[in-house]
Design a protein around this motif. Structure first.
Motif, short mmCIF file in Angstrom:
data_model
loop_
_atom_site.label_atom_id
_atom_site.label_comp_id
_atom_site.label_asym_id
_atom_site.label_seq_id
_atom_site.Cartn_x
_atom_site.Cartn_y
_atom_site.Cartn_z
N SER A 1 1.00 -1.08 -0.29
CA SER A 1 -0.19 -0.04 -0.15
C SER A 1 1.16 1.31 0.18
O SER A 1 0.48 1.76 -0.89
N TYR A 2 2.11 1.46 0.66
CA TYR A 2 2.77 2.51 0.96
C TYR A 2 3.02 2.43 -0.72
O TYR A 2 3.41 4.05 -0.69
N LEU A 3 3.96 1.24 -0.91
CA LEU A 3 4.16 1.50 -2.22
C LEU A 3 3.64 2.03 -3.50
O LEU A 3 4.01 2.86 -4.53
N ARG A 4 2.64 1.38 -3.49
CA ARG A 4 1.54 2.10 -4.82
C ARG A 4 0.99 3.84 -4.09
O ARG A 4 1.51 4.68 -4.82
N GLN A 5 1.27 4.06 -3.26
CA GLN A 5 0.65 4.89 -2.88
C GLN A 5 1.54 6.63 -3.15
O GLN A 5 1.79 7.26 -3.99
N ARG A 6 3.34 6.41 -3.03
CA ARG A 6 4.68 6.72 -2.89
C ARG A 6 4.82 6.37 -4.65
O ARG A 6 5.48 7.19 -4.94
N LEU A 7 4.70 5.93 -5.51
CA LEU A 7 4.82 5.79 -6.67
C LEU A 7 3.46 6.18 -7.76
O LEU A 7 3.73 5.84 -8.98
N ALA A 8 2.55 6.16 -6.75
CA ALA A 8 1.27 6.71 -7.82
C ALA A 8 1.76 7.74 -8.71
O ALA A 8 2.91 9.61 -8.64
N THR A 9 1.65 7.88 -10.42
CA THR A 9 1.71 9.05 -11.04
C THR A 9 0.81 9.77 -10.93
O THR A 9 -0.79 9.73 -10.83
#
Lengths: 349, 349
Positions: free
Chosen positions: A341-349
């Motif tokens: 979840s953290y990765l998705r949020q930080r890497l969301a474009t």
């Protein structure tokens, strides 16, 4: 220093600044020092340890080094916070796991830390982003002088600085460079290279020191022994070798792009896609995929993530960091979900 | 009919309309018919084939069925265009690969097609999105009557319609339903189910008919023989069985969501991420990943792609479609790159 404040930042050494920052994550110098009036740690009972800690805490917090140091009493920290400091490379696993009075003084940018009552009474560390051993060394010399002016170091004219472990006697110095070598690993030439380094008395370890696996294609190269060698000799050994490793990694990357651009691009791009879409992901897989993305950024195959952000994600997806960020204790499965979840949020474009 | 116009559309049967469209891709009925005055295809020389084709081309294009049919002369098509029609399920691989005068008449929405000079002189096909065998059958009856009024069918009072292959004699009907069964496949219960279907004389095949592998978890269930059974009997057999298969797939999906929601969500989400980020991807991997995404859409785990778009991507990423879309002949590696690029573009958010 409130550890929770640290969760919102990253150390300067992750900023991907400095020379060769695409391949060299950080340069580090560590000195081992002991106080003459006290026995080594292995012979120090709880009372003596408290004495040493009290005295050193006072001295290191009074130092005018790197903008001033904040002291953290490691003995009163809960295990999660100790693990958090290990992940940030501010303390060693040994300091985290030992007992009794002990602590660490940390500068605001986390370029400097001083461990109290680790294997030695004092372990001074200077850490810099990129390849900058000279910068580390001049900063460390200043720090060492500042402390020397305030305490009585255990020193012998013939042997040099006396340390708990004989391998550190002399200069007590450990010079190390943290390298990101995904292309060399891909060619399966890494082990051969590491054997060659061992022959000239250099050690190769993973990101989190002795015994840690080389996750995410990160390797720390450092000197093995210090006795009988001057600081300059040891620095020179590293400075002779590291540029060759960097050049080798760079050469392999160039060949990869030339001969296999499409498949490398595919691998990098899929890694990035998985990091942005997984709903559950382990720390190991995260590091492996971030390693591909990091190489991709350097090669110009991924253009919408700065390398500093990738560096930061390596740190923030570690177990303790994740739990500090989420402000709760999580078991392994919960961490995998929180990490995704953290990765998705930080890497969301 | 210009085939290039077709590349910009998809057949109605891909629109995910109709009953049970989350599991049933399409329903199809096919009739085999022959003209009494001519020998079967295996005995027809080139001249006779041309005679049959000329006569039937005239008759089928004059039909007032499904808004009128456009005729495509398959004998003059290049291999890529023939493959394109096979992928769209408008013609069989047999018609594509055979020789001599042959063609297909297709309705605008591609719900209806009539092959001329396949194994039989005429192969009539009605295709509908979702589970709609009754709709197919009433449409087919009308079509069959329209043609019957214009030509002299080979018919025997005792045997029924005469066909080239004995398994089609009688009604010449093949009723089939194309099912998407990813959850059943995941439980490894699929083979057991298919054996049970074979026992009641039903055939299970992949998306592209006999011999084709069940790629993307798609299975066509159809009757095996027609002799001695009425159309109603055969329809009834399918209509007794298909709802059970649908219910089984639905039950497994519910269990999956209940017991393994997190890991199914992870799988689906990673599949979607890979489709949106790969730089090179094979047809097989694409179908497998699209299958996961299609299931995810049905389960509410992916919310930004309509199921009709996923259906369309299954078709448009097939080798011939890809080459028609790119307007050039591509080898396998080029197709993998073009496919990945097409998927990224279509799935970009």
């Amino acid at each position: 220093m409130d550890l929770n404040d640290l969760t919102r930042t990253s150390g300067e050494w992750l900023k991907a600044a400095g020379s060769e920052a695409d391949i060299v994550m950080s340069s580090r110098i560590r000195l081992a020092r002991n106080l003459a009036p006290f026995p080594f740690m292995s012979r120090a009972d709880d009372e003596v340890r408290s004495d040493i800690e009290r005295q050193l805490r006072k001295q290191v917090t009074a130092l005018n080094a790197d903008g001033g140091l904040s002291y953290i009493d490691v003995s009163t920290l809960e295990p999660l916070d100790r693990q958090f400091l290990v992940e940030r490379q501010l303390i060693s696993r040994e300091l985290a796991d030992s007992h009794g009075a002990r602590g660490v003084a940390v500068s605001a940018g986390e370029n400097m830390s001083i461990m109290v009552n680790e294997e030695d009474h004092l372990r001074l560390q200077v850490l810099r982003s990129g390849y900058d051993l000279d910068g580390c060394w001049s900063e460390m010399s200043r720090l060492d002088d500042l402390i020397d002016a305030r305490v009585n170091y255990a020193y012998n004219d013939q042997l040099g600085y006396l340390t708990a472990c004989p391998t550190n006697v002399g200069t007590g110095i450990r010079v190390s460079v943290l390298l990101h070598l995904p292309a060399v690993v891909m060619t399966r030439e890494a082990q051969k290279m590491f054997h060659a380094l061992q022959k000239i008395h250099l050690t190769v370890r993973g990101l989190y020191g002795e015994g840690s696996q080389a996750m995410g294609d990160f390797y720390q190269v450092s000197n093995q022994v210090t006795l009988g060698k001057s600081e300059e000799d040891l620095l020179k050994t590293l400075k002779d070798v590291i540029p060759n490793i960097i050049a080798y990694e760079r050469r392999v990357r160039t060949t990869l792009v030339k001969d296999n651009r499409a498949s490398v691009h595919d691998k990098v791009s899929r890694a990035y896609g998985t990091l942005r879409s997984a709903q559950s992901i382990s720390s190991e897989e995260t590091m492996q995929l971030l390693s591909s993305v990091r190489m991709g950024v350097s090669m110009g195959l991924v253009d919408d993530v700065p390398i500093a952000k990738v560096n930061e994600l390596f740190l923030h997806t570690q177990p303790a960091h994740l739990q500090k960020l989420k402000k709760s204790h999580l078991d392994s499965a919960e961490r995998n979900t929180a990490r995704a979840s953290y990765l998705r949020q930080r890497l969301a474009t």
